[in-house]
Design an enzyme around this catalytic site. Structure first.
Site, short mmCIF file in Angstrom:
data_model
loop_
_atom_site.label_atom_id
_atom_site.label_comp_id
_atom_site.label_asym_id
_atom_site.label_seq_id
_atom_site.Cartn_x
_atom_site.Cartn_y
_atom_site.Cartn_z
N CYS A 181 43.15 42.05 39.26
CA CYS A 181 42.43 42.46 38.05
C CYS A 181 41.28 41.49 37.76
CB CYS A 181 43.42 42.59 36.89
SG CYS A 181 42.75 43.50 35.49
N HIS A 219 48.07 46.16 38.94
CA HIS A 219 48.92 44.97 38.78
C HIS A 219 50.24 45.07 39.54
CE1 HIS A 219 46.57 42.83 35.72
NE2 HIS A 219 46.21 44.03 35.31
N GLU A 279 52.26 42.67 40.10
CA GLU A 279 53.22 41.74 39.50
C GLU A 279 53.98 42.37 38.34
OE1 GLU A 279 50.10 41.95 38.86
OE2 GLU A 279 49.43 40.85 37.09
#
Lengths: 83, 229
Positions: free
Chosen positions: B86, B203, B205
């Site tokens: 990002c 994302h 994660e």
């Protein structure tokens, strides 16, 4: 001396903000608008008094930080301080 | 696997990235503040998401000129794995480690929802545990994720197979319908020409545990671990 830097998107780079402004102008009945591009203006007060040196300094600033030359062009205007 | 996470003023996803890495590797990453000039010797450097410097000037522009970046450039050029997520992707394009640039989303909205992506290249150190053409789901949260590269650069990227992930519909159609932000050729993530640096807007994660709605993101970290093990 003051430097005024005009940063604009390169031709061919999509400008969604410009498009939104164009739409809004249309909704206010401003006709005949073929396109709108949005950019930014940065003004810097310089200690340098020599125009050639000042232009080189500001050009370095643009290449290193102020503009992303992948998508942006810049134009530098130098304005001498009032005596 | 030893790892480091760079932290800038305004970074806000560093702990999510640390959790993901710790979950798959068992080792907590070292957090490295942007004023540091040395990144420890690690196998992986993550440039996490957030809003470094409030996105002032351009997203990632000021972070990309921080003191820590000189060592990041050096380590990236020596072949260390670098992952930008990002805002990290935006920072990596601003440093020049990745080609192209990320502009304002075409719809002008800040987008915060899940997207689907197709694995375009699973022969990278970031994607080797995905199946070729696998359709995966990651969350996005960004305002400036519209990937752009000039025609010459784009051709080089495509010819070299640097595109790792493309936005698609849930059925896997790579079309405007499946493209959330206007990215050229639906590019969601790509590597540098050496293949050791990758940036992506979605994302990984945040999808590492079934409790969070899925584990598609965890596979990326497992790909990285598998390589280092």
């Amino acid at each position: 001396m003051k430097a005024r830097i005009l940063i604009t998107l390169k031709t061919g780079v999509l400008d969604p903000q410009g498009k939104a402004i164009q739409k809004a102008l249309g909704s206010l009945n401003f006709d005949g608008i073929d396109g709108v591009r949005q950019g930014k203006v940065i003004e810097i007060d310089l200690a340098e008094t020599n125009e050639v040196a000042a232009r080189k300094q500001v050009s370095d600033m643009c290449d290193k930080l102020l503009a992303n030359t992948v998508i942006e062009n810049y134009d530098i205007e130098l304005i001498p301080s009032a005596a | 696997m030893k790892s480091a996470i760079l932290v800038f003023p305004g970074t806000n996803r560093e702990r999510d990235a640390a959790d993901a890495i710790k979950l798959v590797s068992g080792k907590a990453p070292t957090m490295v503040w942007h004023q540091e000039t040395d990144i420890p010797d690690v196998d992986l450097i993550v440039v996490p998401g957030g809003f470094s410097y409030g996105d002032y000037l351009r997203a990632g522009a000021i972070a990309a000129r921080s003191p820590v970046i000189a060592d990041l450039m050096k380590k990236a050029k020596s072949g260390i794995t670098v992952l930008g997520i990002c805002n990290g992707f935006q920072i990596l394009t601003e440093t020049g480690l990745l080609p192209g640039s990320l502009a304002r989303n075409t719809g002008l909205d800040f987008l915060c929802h899940d997207v689907h992506m197709k694995v375009d290249n699973n022969q990278t150190r970031f994607s080797n545990k995905y199946a070729p053409g696998q359709i995966i789901r990651f969350p996005i949260a960004h305002h400036d994720g519209n990937y752009f590269a000039d025609p010459d650069t784009l051709k080089k990227i495509e010819d070299a197979g640097q595109v790792v992930f493309r936005y698609c519909t849930p059925n896997g159609d790579i079309s405007m319908q499946g493209n959330p932000n206007g990215s050229i050729n639906n590019i969601a993530g790509l590597t540098n020409s050496d293949g050791n640096v990758m940036g992506l807007m979605p994302h990984p994660e945040n999808l590492i545990d079934p409790l969070l709605g899925g584990t598609d993101g965890r596979i990326m970290f497992e790909s990285l671990i598998g390589r280092a093990a």
